[in-house]
Design a protein around this motif. Structure first.
Motif, short mmCIF file in Angstrom:
data_model
loop_
_atom_site.label_atom_id
_atom_site.label_comp_id
_atom_site.label_asym_id
_atom_site.label_seq_id
_atom_site.Cartn_x
_atom_site.Cartn_y
_atom_site.Cartn_z
N ALA A 181 34.72 18.72 -48.38
CA ALA A 181 34.09 19.65 -47.45
C ALA A 181 33.11 18.94 -46.52
CB ALA A 181 33.38 20.76 -48.23
N GLY A 182 32.37 17.95 -47.06
CA GLY A 182 31.43 17.21 -46.24
C GLY A 182 32.11 16.41 -45.16
N LEU A 183 33.24 15.78 -45.49
CA LEU A 183 34.01 15.04 -44.48
C LEU A 183 34.49 15.96 -43.36
CD1 LEU A 183 36.19 12.65 -46.70
CD2 LEU A 183 34.45 11.95 -45.05
N VAL A 184 34.96 17.15 -43.75
CA VAL A 184 35.44 18.10 -42.75
C VAL A 184 34.31 18.50 -41.80
CG1 VAL A 184 36.31 20.45 -42.42
CG2 VAL A 184 37.32 18.99 -44.17
N GLN A 185 33.14 18.78 -42.35
CA GLN A 185 32.01 19.22 -41.53
C GLN A 185 31.56 18.13 -40.55
OE1 GLN A 185 29.03 20.45 -44.33
NE2 GLN A 185 30.08 22.35 -44.85
N ILE A 186 31.68 16.86 -40.95
CA ILE A 186 31.25 15.76 -40.09
C ILE A 186 32.28 15.45 -39.02
CG2 ILE A 186 30.72 13.29 -40.02
CD1 ILE A 186 29.55 13.65 -42.86
N LEU A 187 33.53 15.34 -39.41
CA LEU A 187 34.56 14.80 -38.52
C LEU A 187 35.23 15.84 -37.63
CD1 LEU A 187 36.27 12.29 -40.97
CD2 LEU A 187 34.86 11.71 -39.01
N VAL A 222 48.13 8.13 -39.92
CA VAL A 222 48.43 6.70 -40.06
C VAL A 222 49.42 6.26 -38.99
CG1 VAL A 222 49.34 4.90 -41.57
CG2 VAL A 222 47.99 6.76 -42.53
N HIS A 223 50.44 7.07 -38.75
CA HIS A 223 51.44 6.72 -37.73
C HIS A 223 50.80 6.62 -36.35
CE1 HIS A 223 55.10 6.66 -35.36
NE2 HIS A 223 54.60 7.66 -34.65
N GLY A 224 49.94 7.59 -36.01
CA GLY A 224 49.29 7.57 -34.70
C GLY A 224 48.44 6.33 -34.52
N PHE A 225 47.70 5.95 -35.56
CA PHE A 225 46.83 4.77 -35.49
C PHE A 225 47.66 3.48 -35.41
CE2 PHE A 225 44.17 1.48 -37.49
CZ PHE A 225 43.02 1.59 -36.73
N ALA A 226 48.66 3.35 -36.28
CA ALA A 226 49.46 2.12 -36.30
C ALA A 226 50.30 1.97 -35.04
CB ALA A 226 50.37 2.12 -37.54
N SER A 227 50.85 3.07 -34.52
CA SER A 227 51.66 2.99 -33.30
C SER A 227 50.79 2.68 -32.08
CB SER A 227 52.44 4.29 -33.08
OG SER A 227 51.57 5.38 -32.85
N ARG A 228 49.50 3.05 -32.13
CA ARG A 228 48.60 2.68 -31.04
C ARG A 228 48.39 1.18 -30.98
NH1 ARG A 228 46.27 0.20 -28.14
NH2 ARG A 228 44.24 0.49 -27.13
N LEU A 229 48.19 0.54 -32.14
CA LEU A 229 47.91 -0.89 -32.19
C LEU A 229 49.18 -1.73 -32.19
CD1 LEU A 229 44.95 -0.93 -34.75
CD2 LEU A 229 44.85 -0.96 -32.25
N ALA A 230 50.30 -1.14 -32.58
CA ALA A 230 51.58 -1.86 -32.58
C ALA A 230 52.66 -0.93 -32.03
CB ALA A 230 51.94 -2.31 -34.00
N SER A 268 39.61 8.04 -30.54
CA SER A 268 40.80 8.27 -31.38
C SER A 268 40.98 7.18 -32.42
CB SER A 268 42.05 8.36 -30.50
OG SER A 268 41.96 9.44 -29.61
N LEU A 269 40.63 5.96 -32.07
CA LEU A 269 40.76 4.85 -33.02
C LEU A 269 39.85 5.04 -34.23
CD1 LEU A 269 41.06 1.77 -30.62
CD2 LEU A 269 42.81 2.66 -32.16
N PHE A 270 38.78 5.80 -34.08
CA PHE A 270 37.92 6.13 -35.21
C PHE A 270 38.37 7.43 -35.88
CE2 PHE A 270 35.07 3.27 -32.93
CZ PHE A 270 34.55 2.51 -33.97
N MET A 271 38.85 8.36 -35.07
CA MET A 271 39.18 9.69 -35.59
C MET A 271 40.43 9.70 -36.46
SD MET A 271 38.30 12.04 -32.30
CE MET A 271 39.21 13.41 -32.97
N LEU A 272 41.43 8.92 -36.09
CA LEU A 272 42.68 8.97 -36.86
C LEU A 272 42.49 8.43 -38.29
CD1 LEU A 272 45.15 7.95 -34.01
CD2 LEU A 272 44.97 10.19 -35.12
N PRO A 273 41.83 7.29 -38.49
CA PRO A 273 41.52 6.90 -39.88
C PRO A 273 40.58 7.89 -40.55
CG PRO A 273 41.31 5.02 -38.41
CD PRO A 273 41.46 6.23 -37.54
N PRO A 321 34.25 18.67 -36.02
CA PRO A 321 33.68 19.00 -34.71
C PRO A 321 33.98 17.95 -33.65
CG PRO A 321 32.10 19.47 -36.44
CD PRO A 321 33.24 18.76 -37.09
N VAL A 322 34.00 16.67 -34.05
CA VAL A 322 34.35 15.59 -33.11
C VAL A 322 35.79 15.75 -32.65
CG1 VAL A 322 34.46 13.09 -32.77
CG2 VAL A 322 32.70 14.07 -34.25
N PHE A 323 36.68 16.10 -33.59
CA PHE A 323 38.07 16.37 -33.24
C PHE A 323 38.15 17.45 -32.16
CE2 PHE A 323 41.11 14.77 -36.68
CZ PHE A 323 40.25 13.75 -37.08
N GLY A 324 37.34 18.49 -32.33
CA GLY A 324 37.38 19.61 -31.39
C GLY A 324 36.96 19.20 -29.99
#
Length: 353
Positions: free
Chosen positions: A319-325, A284-292, A92-97, A327-330
């Protein structure tokens, strides 16, 4: 002055719906891929997904409020144990950014197509607004969603209901998958769709645990999920009415809105951009609230640094970003969904021990 229960429930509904109604949902593309292509079975699939969204929202907020969680890191060990929780936390720390990068690139693409802005200028507009919201802390995030999410919902309902009124409700017979098991694919598609969309809502809603009473949290989570199902059902009905004309469209609802006139097309373009914006804020909120998790200036500084660090990635192809990231979300979302579905059983066993 503390908020009343109705305001809190509405806030949770807005936050839950706002994180799921992203560009894919608002454009109709997600609904077409997961439901419309199954014809009448797709309607059953959307009803099932709405019920699952409601159940997961109820369980998620019940656990978060009972444990007074400040971020998803407080919740994950309760759902899946320490080892798997650490792995999902790292993912998640990679996925949210990563999700933020997709949304900034998407903002650039949409504003370029709609009003001719340079892509990086459109990305900068979303980045600046997101930064301003994060500076307002959790209250700022909640306020924006309480204002923007109703606008998104109203535009969606108007486009769909007016189109159905003009064009009529039609449910074509579609058999997209050959073989004897085709009749069950719609149910599996519903499960995949929910899992694909659960990462960001878990990050968002778990940050509310320490700020919301249990009953309001549970009701808001349940109502938010059911609302997503109803909106999805309306989009599915609309897509079926215009099938197969929409199958070649990148933005199916933009084609539908175009049948009503150019004003409605521009309105739907605004809707898609607002959907991108609220998803960017949620990431951004999910990532920042995780670390703080305690909020304050550490939360704000981390949020701003995250936006600044991710902004250059908006130059990459949307479109390229969507195709890469995505499936990992899923895959990560599937683990989370199963853990939430089984959470009551796990909690019951814990109490018996």
């Amino acid at each position: 002055m503390p908020e009343n229960k109705t305001a809190l429930v509405f806030k949770i509904i807005a936050l839950y719906a706002g994180t799921v109604i992203g560009a894919g949902f608002a454009s109709g593309q997600e609904i077409m891929q997961f439901f419309i292509k199954f014809g009448s079975r797709g309607l059953a699939g959307m009803i099932l997904s709405g019920l699952i969204f409601g159940y997961l929202g109820l369980i998620l907020m019940t656990l978060s409020t009972s444990r007074r969680t400040g971020s998803y890191a407080d919740l994950l060990p309760l759902l899946m144990g320490e080892k798997l929780a650490r792995f999902i936390d790292l993912v998640s720390l990679f996925m949210l950014p990563g999700g933020l990068a997709v949304m900034l690139a998407g903002s650039g693409a949409v504003l370029h197509e709609q009003i001719g802005l340079a892509p990086m200028t459109g990305a900068a507009a979303a980045a600046i607004i997101t930064a301003a919201v994060i500076l307002g802390g959790l209250q700022g995030v909640a306020l924006v969603n309480m204002v923007v999410v109703p606008v998104k919902i109203i535009i969606l309902i108007l486009v769909c209901t007016l189109s159905l009124h003009v064009h009529g409700i039609k449910i074509p017979q579609i058999d997209p998958v050959a073989g004897t098991k085709a009749s069950f694919y719609w149910a599996w598609s519903a499960l995949l769709y929910v899992s694909y969309n659960m990462i960001v809502p878990v990050a968002m809603l778990s940050s509310l645990g320490a700020h919301v009473p249990g009953r309001a949290g549970a009701l808001g989570g349940l109502a938010g999920g059911l609302l997503l199902g109803l909106l999805g059902l309306l989009i599915t009905l609309t897509g079926l009415a215009f099938y197969p004309a929409i199958t070649g469209c990148q933005v199916p609802l933009l084609f539908v809105a175009g049948q009503l006139g150019s004003l409605w097309q521009h309105g739907l373009g605004l809707l898609i951009w607002l959907a991108i914006l609220t998803t960017a804020i949620a990431n951004v909120h999910g990532f920042a609230s995780r670390l703080a998790p305690r909020g304050g200036w550490p939360y704000r500084v981390l949020g701003l640094l995250t936006i600044a660090a991710v902004y250059p990635l908006a130059r990459l192809n949307f479109a390229g970003l969507v195709q890469i990231l995505y499936p990992v979300f899923g895959y990560a979302g599937l683990v989370l969904m199963l853990a939430l579905l089984l959470a009551p059983v796990r909690e019951l066993r814990r109490r018996r021990l």
